[in-house]
Design a protein around this motif. Structure first.
Motif, PDB file in Angstrom:
ATOM      1  N   SER A  60       0.827  -1.205   0.000  1.00  0.00           N
ATOM      2  CA  SER A  60       0.000   0.000   0.000  1.00  0.00           C
ATOM      3  C   SER A  60       0.856   1.246   0.000  1.00  0.00           C
ATOM      4  O   SER A  60       0.512   2.260  -0.607  1.00  0.00           O
ATOM      5  N   PRO A 117      -9.517   9.128   4.041  1.00  0.00           N
ATOM      6  CA  PRO A 117      -9.405   7.752   3.540  1.00  0.00           C
ATOM      7  C   PRO A 117      -7.984   7.251   3.359  1.00  0.00           C
ATOM      8  O   PRO A 117      -7.780   6.057   3.182  1.00  0.00           O
ATOM      9  N   PHE A 118      -6.986   8.142   3.404  1.00  0.00           N
ATOM     10  CA  PHE A 118      -5.661   7.696   2.998  1.00  0.00           C
ATOM     11  C   PHE A 118      -4.642   7.510   4.108  1.00  0.00           C
ATOM     12  O   PHE A 118      -3.860   6.585   4.059  1.00  0.00           O
ATOM     13  N   SER A 119      -4.630   8.426   5.096  1.00  0.00           N
ATOM     14  CA  SER A 119      -3.491   8.410   6.017  1.00  0.00           C
ATOM     15  C   SER A 119      -3.334   7.097   6.748  1.00  0.00           C
ATOM     16  O   SER A 119      -2.230   6.607   6.915  1.00  0.00           O
ATOM     17  N   TYR A 138      -6.172   4.477   6.498  1.00  0.00           N
ATOM     18  CA  TYR A 138      -7.043   3.416   6.004  1.00  0.00           C
ATOM     19  C   TYR A 138      -6.602   2.777   4.697  1.00  0.00           C
ATOM     20  O   TYR A 138      -7.315   1.952   4.149  1.00  0.00           O
ATOM     21  N   ARG A 139      -5.448   3.111   4.204  1.00  0.00           N
ATOM     22  CA  ARG A 139      -4.933   2.321   3.082  1.00  0.00           C
ATOM     23  C   ARG A 139      -4.295   1.042   3.592  1.00  0.00           C
ATOM     24  O   ARG A 139      -3.887   0.184   2.793  1.00  0.00           O
ATOM     25  N   LEU A 149       0.475   7.133   5.142  1.00  0.00           N
ATOM     26  CA  LEU A 149       1.631   7.464   5.962  1.00  0.00           C
ATOM     27  C   LEU A 149       2.622   6.314   6.098  1.00  0.00           C
ATOM     28  O   LEU A 149       3.800   6.543   6.295  1.00  0.00           O
ATOM     29  N   TRP A 201     -14.887   3.039   7.483  1.00  0.00           N
ATOM     30  CA  TRP A 201     -14.260   1.786   7.924  1.00  0.00           C
ATOM     31  C   TRP A 201     -15.203   1.020   8.840  1.00  0.00           C
ATOM     32  O   TRP A 201     -15.358  -0.197   8.708  1.00  0.00           O
ATOM     33  N   ARG A 239      -6.105  11.489  -7.151  1.00  0.00           N
ATOM     34  CA  ARG A 239      -5.076  12.519  -7.345  1.00  0.00           C
ATOM     35  C   ARG A 239      -4.104  12.107  -8.455  1.00  0.00           C
ATOM     36  O   ARG A 239      -3.431  12.928  -9.045  1.00  0.00           O
ATOM     37  N   ARG A 240      -4.043  10.797  -8.750  1.00  0.00           N
ATOM     38  CA  ARG A 240      -3.066  10.322  -9.723  1.00  0.00           C
ATOM     39  C   ARG A 240      -3.696  10.044 -11.080  1.00  0.00           C
ATOM     40  O   ARG A 240      -3.096  10.320 -12.111  1.00  0.00           O
ATOM     41  N   TRP A 284       2.170   1.843  -3.563  1.00  0.00           N
ATOM     42  CA  TRP A 284       1.253   2.439  -4.537  1.00  0.00           C
ATOM     43  C   TRP A 284       0.805   3.829  -4.113  1.00  0.00           C
ATOM     44  O   TRP A 284       0.428   4.636  -4.939  1.00  0.00           O
ATOM     45  N   ASN A 285       0.800   4.135  -2.822  1.00  0.00           N
ATOM     46  CA  ASN A 285       0.212   5.405  -2.400  1.00  0.00           C
ATOM     47  C   ASN A 285       1.097   6.155  -1.420  1.00  0.00           C
ATOM     48  O   ASN A 285       0.606   6.737  -0.462  1.00  0.00           O
ATOM     49  N   SER A 286       2.416   6.163  -1.635  1.00  0.00           N
ATOM     50  CA  SER A 286       3.281   6.739  -0.607  1.00  0.00           C
ATOM     51  C   SER A 286       3.060   8.235  -0.426  1.00  0.00           C
ATOM     52  O   SER A 286       3.431   8.782   0.605  1.00  0.00           O
ATOM     53  N   ASP A 311      -7.164   2.301  -4.077  1.00  0.00           N
ATOM     54  CA  ASP A 311      -5.776   1.888  -3.936  1.00  0.00           C
ATOM     55  C   ASP A 311      -5.004   2.065  -5.231  1.00  0.00           C
ATOM     56  O   ASP A 311      -3.909   2.611  -5.241  1.00  0.00           O
ATOM     57  N   HIS A 336      -4.332  -2.524   4.646  1.00  0.00           N
ATOM     58  CA  HIS A 336      -5.252  -3.658   4.515  1.00  0.00           C
ATOM     59  C   HIS A 336      -4.699  -4.879   5.232  1.00  0.00           C
ATOM     60  O   HIS A 336      -4.908  -6.007   4.796  1.00  0.00           O
ATOM     61  N   ALA A 382     -15.574   9.856   5.341  1.00  0.00           N
ATOM     62  CA  ALA A 382     -14.651   9.106   4.494  1.00  0.00           C
ATOM     63  C   ALA A 382     -13.625   8.350   5.314  1.00  0.00           C
ATOM     64  O   ALA A 382     -12.976   7.451   4.816  1.00  0.00           O
ATOM     65  N   GLY A 383     -13.500   8.710   6.577  1.00  0.00           N
ATOM     66  CA  GLY A 383     -12.473   8.105   7.423  1.00  0.00           C
ATOM     67  C   GLY A 383     -13.015   6.957   8.242  1.00  0.00           C
ATOM     68  O   GLY A 383     -13.301   5.884   7.717  1.00  0.00           O
ATOM     69  N   LYS A 430      -6.803   2.098  14.387  1.00  0.00           N
ATOM     70  CA  LYS A 430      -8.120   1.954  13.754  1.00  0.00           C
ATOM     71  C   LYS A 430      -9.189   1.705  14.808  1.00  0.00           C
ATOM     72  O   LYS A 430     -10.292   2.249  14.740  1.00  0.00           O
TER      73      LYS A 430
END
Lengths: 250, 133
Positions: free
Chosen positions: A175, A214-216, A218-219, A184, B40, B93-94, A178-180, B88, A221, B35-36, A244
Motif C-alpha cells: 500500500s 481515507p488515505f493516512s 485506512y490504506r 503514511l 471503515w 489525485r493520480r 502504490w500510495n506513498s 488503492d 489492509h 470518508a475516514g 483503527k
C-alpha cells in the motif's frame, strides 16, 4: 589465511568465496541503466554480517560503492536495504554461508540517490506531519518540573519507542508502494500511535482526528509485511490496528 | 547532456510528489470522518453481519428474510471491497479520469446487482436456493 589481531594461533582456513550481486547506479552518468555488479568476497576473511562484506568490498575492491552506515550494531537505522528480497539492516543480516550468492538492492519503490542509497525525504516529511513530540494543554504546576507517568503507563510504550525509523517496514508495504504520497506507512503510524497512547500527552484526540481521511491510515489492509520485516522485532501492524480501533470507538 | 532513458530519478530531477522543502511536514488531507472512520466502521459492520447471515442461510435453508438481507448486504459489501481497490490502484489525485469512470461503473454495477437480487428474491427461487442447486 586469516590473520589474528591478538597474534595468537590461527587455523588456516581455505578461502570461502561467495558472490555478492549489488545494485549499482551512478547519478553522474544517469544515461547508464542501473545494473547488478558482481563481487567475490572470501567469507573466511570477512565479518559475519552483510555490512562487513559491503565495507570489505568498498575497502579492497571498489571504492565507488556507495551505501549508508553508521553504528554497525542495529540501532541507527542507516544501513536499511533489501537483502535477498527482505528489507533489513545490513549490520544485522548474517551472510548466508551456504547460498551461492547474496543479492543486495536498495529499499523497494524508493527513488535512488546512488547505488543502494534511497531518498528518504518524503518519509521524514511524513514523520514530521504527525507531530512526534509531547504536547500539553496546561502548563506544569509550580514546583513540578517532571511529567509524571506511572510504570503501567510507561509499559504501554514498550514496543513502540524502540523504532529507529529505518524505513524497512514502510518500504515493504505494497500500500505504501502504490500510495506513498498520502498513505503514511507503518513506521510513521507506529510513531503516531506511540504519541497517542503516551499518558503525558494531552492531544490524543486531536492526533486521531488529524488522521480522519481515507488515505493516512485506512490504506492499510493488514498485509502485515511490515511486522514480518522489522529488523528490531516491532509490530507496526498491531499499532495500526490499535489506531483503527481507537478511531472507530470515538 | 542528453539522457533519453532514466530508470530512477535523483533528487535533482525531483520526485514530483515531494511538495515543499525538506523541512516542511507533509500536509495531511482534509479531515472527513465520513470518508475516514465511519466508512471503515460501516465496512466492518457489513462484513460482520454477513457471518451470522450466511450461517443462518446454510443451516435454515431458504427464508425470505435472510434472502432479503443477503440480497442487500452482499452487493453493498462487494461494492465497498471494489471501491477500496479502486482507491488503492487508481486514486483520484493520480488518475482522476480513470478513477471517475471506474467509480461510476462500479456504482452502476452495484445498482444492477441490487435490482437483480431483488428480482431474484421476489420472483424467482431466491439466493439461498440458487446456491444450493
Amino acid at each position: 589465511t586469516v590473520e589474528s589481531a591478538t597474534g595468537g594461533q590461527v587455523t588456516n582456513k581455505d578461502p570461502l568465496n561467495k558472490t555478492f550481486n549489488i545494485y549499482r547506479w551512478n547519478p553522474d552518468k544517469p544515461a547508464e541503466k542501473p545494473h547488478l555488479q558482481q563481487y567475490q568476497v572470501d567469507l573466511n576473511a570477512c565479518g559475519p554480517m552483510v555490512l562487513d562484506a559491503l565495507i570489505k568490498i568498498k575497502n579492497e575492491q571498489d571504492s565507488t560503492l556507495t551505501f549508508r552506515r553508521s553504528c554497525r550494531e542495529g540501532i541507527c537505522g542507516s544501513c536499511a536495504m533489501n537483502i535477498n528480497g527482505i528489507n533489513t539492516l545490513a549490520c544485522l543480516a548474517k551472510i548466508d554461508r551456504n547460498a551461492s550468492n547474496t543479492k543486495i538492492y536498495p529499499l523497494p519503490h524508493m527513488y535512488v540517490v546512488k547505488d543502494i542509497v534511497p531518498d528518504l525525504t518524503h518519509f521524514y516529511k511524513q514523520y514530521k506531519s504527525i507531530e512526534p513530540f509531547l504536547k500539553k494543554k496546561t502548563a506544569p504546576k509550580d514546583g513540578e518540573r517532571e511529567h509524571y507517568q506511572s510504570i503501567a503507563d510507561r509499559k504501554k510504550l514498550d514496543g513502540l519507542y524502540e523504532c529507529i525509523l529505518c524505513a524497512c517496514c514502510s518500504t515493504s508495504c505494497p500500500s505504501y508502494w502504490w500510495n506513498s504520497d498520502e498513505y503514511l506507512g507503518p513506521a510513521v503510524l507506529l510513531q503516531a500511535y506511540r504519541w497517542m497512547i503516551d499518558s503525558r500527552d494531552d492531544y490524543a484526540q486531536e492526533r486521531r482526528e488529524a488522521l480522519q481521511n481515507p488515505f493516512s491510515v485506512y490504506r492499510c489492509h493488514t498485509i502485515m509485511n511490515c511486522t514480518r520485516t522489522c529488523p528490531k522485532g516491532l509490530n507496526p501492524g498491531r499499532a495500526i490496528a490499535m489506531i483503527k480501533k481507537e478511531m472507530a470507538l470515538e | 547532456r542528453a539522457s533519453a532513458f532514466r530508470a530512477t530519478k535523483t533528487i535533482e530531477n525531483g520526485a514530483e510528489y515531494i511538495k515543499g522543502t525538506v523541512n516542511e511536514a507533509v500536509v495531511l488531507p482534509p479531515k472527513d470522518k465520513v470518508a475516514g472512520s465511519y466508512h471503515w466502521d460501516f465496512e466492518r459492520l457489513l462484513s460482520l453481519s454477513l457471518i451470522p447471515l450466511t450461517i443462518a442461510s446454510v443451516v435454515n435453508g431458504a427464508h425470505p428474510i435472510t434472502d432479503l438481507c443477503l440480497g442487500v448486504i452482499l452487493p453493498f459489501h462487494c461494492h465497498l471491497g471494489f471501491d477500496a481497490m479502486i482507491t488503492d490502484y487508481f486514486p483520484s489525485r493520480r488518475s482522476p479520469a480513470l478513477n471517475k469512470v471506474l467509480t461510476w461503473s462500479l456504482r452502476g454495477a452495484t445498482l444492477i446487482a441490487l435490482y437483480g437480487c431483488y428480482e431474484f428474491n421476489t420472483n424467482d427461487v431466491g439466493m439461498t436456493e440458487l446456491v444450493k442447486k
